[in-house]
Design an enzyme around this catalytic site. Structure first.
Site, short mmCIF file in Angstrom:
data_model
loop_
_atom_site.label_atom_id
_atom_site.label_comp_id
_atom_site.label_asym_id
_atom_site.label_seq_id
_atom_site.Cartn_x
_atom_site.Cartn_y
_atom_site.Cartn_z
N ILE A 38 30.22 41.49 27.90
CA ILE A 38 30.33 42.69 29.23
C ILE A 38 30.93 43.06 30.28
CG2 ILE A 38 27.81 42.59 28.22
CD1 ILE A 38 27.04 41.50 31.00
N GLU A 39 32.42 42.09 30.51
CA GLU A 39 32.89 42.44 31.81
C GLU A 39 34.27 42.83 31.69
OE1 GLU A 39 32.39 39.22 34.94
OE2 GLU A 39 29.61 39.61 34.66
#
Lengths: 343, 343
Positions: free
Chosen positions: B126-127
């Site tokens: 999710i980064e």
């Protein structure tokens, strides 16, 4: 667009070309700024801050620079750009470097100036996603450092306005010029600046007819009065196979602005400056490599199937249009003291 | 964590404090670099390029700088950060400025060094969302300018490695120091540098006990050997109402690293340097303003309900910890010639 109209349009281009266009010009040192927006050092610095400030987007994550990345070659090295919440647009971000020399902005020419262009992405729901220009102005006005700078640059009782935001950003963008490409050095008399291959490519783009459209200081057509676009149909020659392979005709181009059938698949002629370092290519970013882009253009615009050495010569010439990207200092974005800008 | 253990841990902190901690130190000029990663100008410049390069993410849209924005105050001015495809994380990005003075990295201290930290977000789904470190290395190795620079900086037959990527980024990050805050100037002898209010606040944070933990060069605890974290339970005092209002205990903190109940809701003590310009506050970014953050800390860590003038004095002192952000030049990201980096 029916064939007769298109032929007339082409004829108009050729006449224009004969008069003023066909030259491949060296890059001017600086673009003209409109009379109502003279540049100053403070305005340019303010514009740079705004250009790099992601707090101008709804989520605080997307700045002008996110898609038109000054540290890359002025774009995002992606097929199509990504806005707030990971949303993808339908078009590839054009480079901001030398955009000041284009007489209209956006792929479909829907903005007559850099000032007008700058207002668009801020409120495009899939780009920076702000609700409206009022919300942009409020976001900026809430940041004390910006309030002070706008006052110093623009004066008046209410200096933070969307027009002033756009003027500052445009003033900064007019500084983004890439001089001293090998081609420019060649034009200035350094005959060693271009390889034999690049020199063959330079002659080839003239003899093939590429420079009928790709002429002028940024090879995007003649320098017309601001707001007067130089458009061309793309693709024009059917039957190459590229049209289908790369879905080149799906986006109606300028038709989406004017709703006139004459404008279907019409596009602003793209600049060639830094084209070798601004892949992928075309309005939909569907072509990943420069050699393929050259083949596509020859086939779809000129009905030509180029030989490999013709392609490599042209690619060598296009590489010679990569200029010098002047070193810049990072702006310091005015802080929001003691509280969060985005909630 | 049971109460006895917590009391013992607190006692240990107090003993440590008495010995070495309670001092509020001026900011050192530069952090120590680990012996295996000595800084050089070329390594720092390479690290800056990597830090700003969104092509190190799966989508080509998220760089280290996206969340730890050097041009803002080293973070993103948002409650929690946004990674590829608009995905939101659960924690607020800590500032990169002066992070080199922290002995562990991440809110939960799961990285022992800046080098180790730099490897994490690259492959966090999710980064930056890269599939694995191999994919990161391949992306970089495909860019000719990077290949050349890695060779010059690190040498060897295969210089583009994930360890070298992390070392270059960490070397750049160690240059991100903000000197000459009003507090530092005060400590250096300029007694005019702090207002009367800030001086009262400085005494107040000592008398209340804030500096039991918030001490040392960046007010994040004593300078411990790299990798040895200075952690504290947050919130510790129940019943203030803040715990529920801001969901402060939902994230188990260091427990998520160690899976030890003793570590539930333990967090690395946050630095105070530039705290006034790095809102919002706490691991979940749930508190938007500095005055509220001060009230929350007093209540949840010290069981104190502060008076308004105590809060404003402390806020004035915390503002005095805003340093100077040195001007930096923008890196030029090595180009991908004739083709697209992201497809």
């Amino acid at each position: 667009m029916n064939r007769v109209r298109f032929a007339l349009l082409s004829l108009a281009f050729l006449v224009l070309t004969a008069a003023a266009v066909r030259a491949m010009d060296a890059l001017p040192k600086a673009p003209m700024a409109p009379a109502h927006n003279p540049p100053t050092a403070a305005k340019i610095e303010l514009g740079k801050q705004l250009y790099f400030d992601p707090r101008l987007s709804a989520t605080g994550t997307v700045s002008c620079n996110s898609c038109h990345n000054v540290m890359e070659a002025g774009e995002d090295d992606r097929p199509v750009s990504v806005g707030v919440d990971g949303q993808k647009g339908a078009r590839s971000a054009p480079t901001v470097w030398n955009a000041a020399f284009l007489s209209v902005q956006f792929w479909d020419g829907r903005a007559a100036s850099l000032e007008e262009q700058a207002k668009g992405p801020l409120v495009n729901p899939i780009e920076m996603g702000m609700a409206d220009h009022k919300a942009v102005v409020e976001r900026i006005r809430n940041i004390p450092g910006y309030r002070q700078e706008f006052g110093e640059v623009f004066g008046g009782s209410d200096p933070v306005t969307i027009d002033n935001v756009a003027m500052a950003i445009a003033a900064y963008e007019r500084t983004l010029i890439t001089p001293n490409s090998p081609f420019d050095r060649y034009k200035a008399g350094d005959k060693q600046a271009l390889s034999a291959e690049a020199q063959r490519g330079m002659k080839k783009v003239e003899s093939l007819g590429c420079t009928t459209c790709h002429s002028g200081p940024v090879f995007a057509g003649p320098a017309l009065p601001e707001g007067q676009g130089f458009f061309m149909k793309f693709p024009t020659v059917a039957g190459s196979g590229y049209e289908t392979r790369y879905a080149l005709a799906e986006d109606p181009g300028r038709y989406s602005v004017t709703k006139s059938e004459d404008d279907r698949n019409l596009w602003r002629v793209s600049q060639w400056r830094n084209i070798a370092v601004t892949a992928p290519y075309f309005h939909n970013g569907s072509v990943a490599t420069l050699d393929e882009a050259v083949r596509v253009m020859a086939a779809t615009q000129l009905g030509r199937d180029l030989k490999p050495d013709e392609v490599s010569d042209i690619v060598a010439f296009l590489n010679s249009l990569t200029g010098e990207f002047p070193q810049q200092t990072m702006p310091r974005l005015p802080v929001m003291p003691e509280k969060s800008a985005i909630e």
